[in-house]
Design an enzyme around this catalytic site. Structure first.
Site, PDB file in Angstrom:
ATOM      1  N   THR A  69      47.878  37.332  20.321  1.00  0.00           N
ATOM      2  CA  THR A  69      46.874  38.237  19.754  1.00  0.00           C
ATOM      3  C   THR A  69      45.722  38.482  20.717  1.00  0.00           C
ATOM      4  O   THR A  69      44.744  39.125  20.364  1.00  0.00           O
ATOM      5  CB  THR A  69      46.311  37.649  18.439  1.00  0.00           C
ATOM      6  OG1 THR A  69      45.765  36.349  18.706  1.00  0.00           O
ATOM      7  CG2 THR A  69      47.398  37.537  17.385  1.00  0.00           C
ATOM      8  N   LEU A  90      44.977  40.014  26.950  1.00  0.00           N
ATOM      9  CA  LEU A  90      45.985  40.163  28.007  1.00  0.00           C
ATOM     10  C   LEU A  90      47.305  40.656  27.451  1.00  0.00           C
ATOM     11  O   LEU A  90      47.938  41.568  28.014  1.00  0.00           O
ATOM     12  CB  LEU A  90      46.188  38.826  28.729  1.00  0.00           C
ATOM     13  CG  LEU A  90      47.298  38.814  29.784  1.00  0.00           C
ATOM     14  CD1 LEU A  90      46.942  39.720  30.953  1.00  0.00           C
ATOM     15  CD2 LEU A  90      47.578  37.400  30.271  1.00  0.00           C
ATOM     16  N   ARG A 107      47.313  31.330  16.714  1.00  0.00           N
ATOM     17  CA  ARG A 107      46.840  30.622  15.506  1.00  0.00           C
ATOM     18  C   ARG A 107      46.708  31.555  14.313  1.00  0.00           C
ATOM     19  O   ARG A 107      46.878  31.149  13.171  1.00  0.00           O
ATOM     20  CB  ARG A 107      45.487  29.968  15.796  1.00  0.00           C
ATOM     21  CG  ARG A 107      45.542  28.780  16.747  1.00  0.00           C
ATOM     22  CD  ARG A 107      44.159  28.285  17.082  1.00  0.00           C
ATOM     23  NE  ARG A 107      43.366  29.297  17.755  1.00  0.00           N
ATOM     24  CZ  ARG A 107      42.105  29.141  18.159  1.00  0.00           C
ATOM     25  NH1 ARG A 107      41.484  28.011  17.912  1.00  0.00           N
ATOM     26  NH2 ARG A 107      41.464  30.106  18.787  1.00  0.00           N
ATOM     27  N   LYS A 119      46.141  32.457  35.940  1.00  0.00           N
ATOM     28  CA  LYS A 119      44.974  31.827  36.530  1.00  0.00           C
ATOM     29  C   LYS A 119      43.875  31.759  35.470  1.00  0.00           C
ATOM     30  O   LYS A 119      43.928  32.514  34.486  1.00  0.00           O
ATOM     31  CB  LYS A 119      44.500  32.614  37.757  1.00  0.00           C
ATOM     32  CG  LYS A 119      43.709  33.902  37.446  1.00  0.00           C
ATOM     33  CD  LYS A 119      43.148  34.481  38.693  1.00  0.00           C
ATOM     34  CE  LYS A 119      42.262  35.679  38.395  1.00  0.00           C
ATOM     35  NZ  LYS A 119      40.960  35.365  37.810  1.00  0.00           N
ATOM     36  N   ASP A 161      49.607  35.509  40.031  1.00  0.00           N
ATOM     37  CA  ASP A 161      48.435  36.174  40.603  1.00  0.00           C
ATOM     38  C   ASP A 161      48.792  37.658  40.566  1.00  0.00           C
ATOM     39  O   ASP A 161      49.589  38.131  41.375  1.00  0.00           O
ATOM     40  CB  ASP A 161      48.174  35.711  42.039  1.00  0.00           C
ATOM     41  CG  ASP A 161      46.903  36.326  42.624  1.00  0.00           C
ATOM     42  OD1 ASP A 161      46.573  37.461  42.236  1.00  0.00           O
ATOM     43  OD2 ASP A 161      46.250  35.677  43.448  1.00  0.00           O
ATOM     44  N   HIS A 162      48.244  38.378  39.599  1.00  0.00           N
ATOM     45  CA  HIS A 162      48.751  39.727  39.350  1.00  0.00           C
ATOM     46  C   HIS A 162      48.542  40.673  40.529  1.00  0.00           C
ATOM     47  O   HIS A 162      49.207  41.702  40.629  1.00  0.00           O
ATOM     48  CB  HIS A 162      48.149  40.315  38.064  1.00  0.00           C
ATOM     49  CG  HIS A 162      46.703  40.657  38.148  1.00  0.00           C
ATOM     50  ND1 HIS A 162      45.709  39.756  37.850  1.00  0.00           N
ATOM     51  CD2 HIS A 162      46.067  41.803  38.488  1.00  0.00           C
ATOM     52  CE1 HIS A 162      44.530  40.329  37.998  1.00  0.00           C
ATOM     53  NE2 HIS A 162      44.722  41.569  38.384  1.00  0.00           N
ATOM     54  N   LYS A 217      51.034  44.111  42.677  1.00  0.00           N
ATOM     55  CA  LYS A 217      50.607  45.490  42.899  1.00  0.00           C
ATOM     56  C   LYS A 217      51.447  46.138  43.998  1.00  0.00           C
ATOM     57  O   LYS A 217      51.806  45.509  44.991  1.00  0.00           O
ATOM     58  CB  LYS A 217      49.120  45.536  43.252  1.00  0.00           C
ATOM     59  CG  LYS A 217      48.227  45.189  42.053  1.00  0.00           C
ATOM     60  CD  LYS A 217      46.758  45.342  42.396  1.00  0.00           C
ATOM     61  CE  LYS A 217      45.875  45.036  41.180  1.00  0.00           C
ATOM     62  NZ  LYS A 217      46.031  46.017  40.102  1.00  0.00           N
ATOM     63  N   GLU A 266      34.307  45.748  41.902  1.00  0.00           N
ATOM     64  CA  GLU A 266      34.372  46.134  40.497  1.00  0.00           C
ATOM     65  C   GLU A 266      33.055  46.786  40.090  1.00  0.00           C
ATOM     66  O   GLU A 266      31.979  46.360  40.533  1.00  0.00           O
ATOM     67  CB  GLU A 266      34.622  44.916  39.612  1.00  0.00           C
ATOM     68  CG  GLU A 266      35.920  44.174  39.894  1.00  0.00           C
ATOM     69  CD  GLU A 266      36.083  42.960  38.989  1.00  0.00           C
ATOM     70  OE1 GLU A 266      36.846  43.065  38.020  1.00  0.00           O
ATOM     71  OE2 GLU A 266      35.442  41.935  39.252  1.00  0.00           O
ATOM     72  N   HIS A 312      43.036  35.881  44.487  1.00  0.00           N
ATOM     73  CA  HIS A 312      43.335  37.237  44.951  1.00  0.00           C
ATOM     74  C   HIS A 312      42.988  37.442  46.422  1.00  0.00           C
ATOM     75  O   HIS A 312      43.797  37.961  47.198  1.00  0.00           O
ATOM     76  CB  HIS A 312      42.567  38.270  44.118  1.00  0.00           C
ATOM     77  CG  HIS A 312      42.815  38.184  42.646  1.00  0.00           C
ATOM     78  ND1 HIS A 312      44.006  37.767  42.114  1.00  0.00           N
ATOM     79  CD2 HIS A 312      42.017  38.478  41.592  1.00  0.00           C
ATOM     80  CE1 HIS A 312      43.940  37.811  40.790  1.00  0.00           C
ATOM     81  NE2 HIS A 312      42.741  38.226  40.455  1.00  0.00           N
ATOM     82  N   LYS A 317      30.873  42.183  41.384  1.00  0.00           N
ATOM     83  CA  LYS A 317      30.744  42.993  40.172  1.00  0.00           C
ATOM     84  C   LYS A 317      29.523  43.891  40.276  1.00  0.00           C
ATOM     85  O   LYS A 317      28.596  43.616  41.028  1.00  0.00           O
ATOM     86  CB  LYS A 317      30.636  42.084  38.945  1.00  0.00           C
ATOM     87  CG  LYS A 317      31.923  41.307  38.658  1.00  0.00           C
ATOM     88  CD  LYS A 317      31.835  40.551  37.342  1.00  0.00           C
ATOM     89  CE  LYS A 317      33.166  39.886  37.006  1.00  0.00           C
ATOM     90  NZ  LYS A 317      34.250  40.872  36.759  1.00  0.00           N
TER      91      LYS A 317
END
Length: 506
Positions: free
Chosen positions: A12, A15, A44, A150, A179-180, A184, A218, A242, A343
């Site tokens: 839920t 991600l 849960r 991670k 590690d997404h 890529k 970002e 990353h 950021k």
């Protein structure tokens, strides 16, 4: 096609909603996932399987690459999804889960293959692994693999403890640490460009390359992650994984074979060659630590980090990290790798810039012209592509030289509908390809390097540099390069106070 029962812990969560369900749907639409699969959502929260399928549908409508509203096969796809509320501290509940899994395995003729995806807090990885074993879920005629997100620990000691807990249940070959960024398209294209084009290899060394710059910027702040981020920071959240992973992809030697272990062996050699810091002062001299203050981003005022929800008003957590890194081997000796992430920067982008050494001064054309160095740029996100910047004669001029670019825009050719990173990584994990997952020795060596920086920062309270939101970070990050006679190159067409070069049009 792969036969698998997917166990999604944290079903839920954000991600799963944004990435995992759309990824599974795309694999199904592209026939990379046949009809012999099942997905068990676990969390849960009490919920029926019908409600779960509705949630999956809404997720796919919002985030998937394919239009689900015109999918005549939706009903047959949705029947593969089932939900079960689960108390992860209750071994008996895992035995009930085994009953559900066995039933779905028989229903869809999966063959006993099981993929456990833990979209959970890292401190739960060990206990869930033990409960999977105690509940009998690993007693299967097929394979059983564990996929974990991670952060893998908070530092080297915590990572070692976590790894020891998991290894009591799973072998290293069955642990897939995501590690997404390694999923890529353009990160994976780095090795193809390097090793499939013969003219690059003679130039890919310290004789011809001046420096390499890796930027992961970002525009967002911490959003709803203030509580987590305030105990992590940019160094641990982005630098340890990353940034260092992309550095390893750029610096690694050609593997002897196209096998996952040989490729990962070469990345480990890079991590072992990272120049360590002999003192805290040396670590601080080669790194920059920053935190965003209030400012303006795209014409709108934004608050500073310390005013964000769930953040300590006196926090010294960094939201910006830059470093000068050296790989001490024969290929890269003396070549600085500059990495930065932050950021609330002006542009959301991920790029890798290879700056080649310039032509000698006072020779031929360089006598009369200020020649710019050649650049090879991998655009990873959001636009995907590669371009090479070189010098050429300005048309119609009397010998004026201007920088021009040969630009391959992958996003322009195939649109923004390229496979998402989680699609590739889920597919790879299900078929047992660990190439783009991080092995334990990679994780340990990265933590060893990063821990020295964190310890050096912890010795001083005056090394946190504030930067205004909407800018490119602290001035100290510019000084890091200017000390070596370099500068940060424009990112995604956005220069830092200078006029960006003109790109040739298609």
């Amino acid at each position: 096609m792969t036969n698998t029962v997917f166990f999604l812990f944290g079903a839920t969560g954000d991600l799963a909603r944004r990435k995992l369900y759309p990824a599974i749907y795309s694999l199904y639409r592209e026939r990379k996932l046949g009809d012999r699969f099942a997905v068990i959502g676990l969390a849960r929260r009490p919920k029926t399987s019908e409600q779960f399928r509705e949630d999956v549908l809404e997720s796919i409508k919002e985030f998937a690459r394919y239009n689900v509203t015109k999918d005549e096969q939706w009903a047959s796809f949705a029947e593969h999804f089932e939900y079960m509320p689960l108390d992860i501290n209750n071994t008996e509940a895992f035995r009930e889960l085994k009953t559900v899994a066995d039933r779905l395995d028989d229903k869809f003729d999966v063959g006993g293959n099981r993929l456990f995806y833990l979209a959970l807090a890292p401190e739960l990885f060990g206990s869930v692994s033990h409960h999977l074993q105690a509940g009998g879920l690993l007693e299967t005629p097929g394979w059983a693999r564990l996929v974990i997100e991670k952060p893998f620990g908070y530092d080297l000691p915590s990572a070692e403890k976590l790894n020891a807990e998991i290894r009591q249940v799973f072998e290293e070959k069955d642990i897939y640490r995501i590690d997404h960024y390694l999923g890529k398209e353009m990160v994976q294209n780095i090795n193809v460009v390097r090793f499939a084009n013969a003219f690059f290899e003679p130039l890919w060394n310290n004789k011809y390359i001046a420096n390499i710059q890796i930027t992961l910027s970002e525009t967002v702040g911490v959003e709803e992650r203030g509580g987590y981020y305030d105990h992590s920071g940019a160094l641990r959240d982005m630098g340890q994984n990353h940034m260092l992973q992309m550095l390893a992809m750029m610096a690694m030697e050609p593997p002897s074979r196209l096998s996952p272990e040989d490729i990962r062996d070469e990345k480990v050699k890079v991590f072992r060659s990272l120049r360590g810091f002999q003192s805290a002062a040396e670590a601080r001299a080669n790194t920059v630590r920053g935190q965003y203050a209030a400012g303006n981003l795209k014409g709108k005022p934004v608050v500073g980090y310390r005013e964000e929800d769930s953040v300590n008003p006196e926090s010294t957590t960094e939201t910006y990290f830059a470093a000068r890194v050296f790989v001490d081997n024969f290929r890269w000796a003396g070549v600085p790798f500059y990495i930065r992430t932050g950021k609330r920067l002006p542009v959301k982008t991920t790029e890798v810039v290879v700056e080649f050494k310039n032509v000698p001064n006072n020779v031929y054309l360089s006598k009369k012209h200020k020649l710019e160095p050649n650049l090879l740029v991998f655009r990873v996100n959001p636009m995907e592509g590669i371009y090479f910047k070189m010098n050429g004669k300005q048309p119609g001029s009397e010998g004026a030289i201007v920088p021009v670019a040969m630009d391959f825009c992958q996003s322009c050719q195939v649109g923004l509908n390229t496979p998402e990173a989680y699609e590739r990584l889920l597919h790879d994990a299900a078929r047992g390809d660990s190439t783009y997952f991080t092995r334990w020795d990679e994780v340990a060596l990265a933590w060893k390097y990063v821990d020295k920086i964190a310890a050096a920062w912890g010795e001083r309270t005056d090394n946190l540099n504030l930067y205004q939101a909407g800018t490119w970070g602290p001035d100290q990050a510019q000084q890091l390069l200017s000390e070596d006679g370099f500068k940060w190159w424009p990112v995604n067409g956005q220069d830092e106070g200078e006029v960006a070069w003109e790109f040739t049009k298609r």
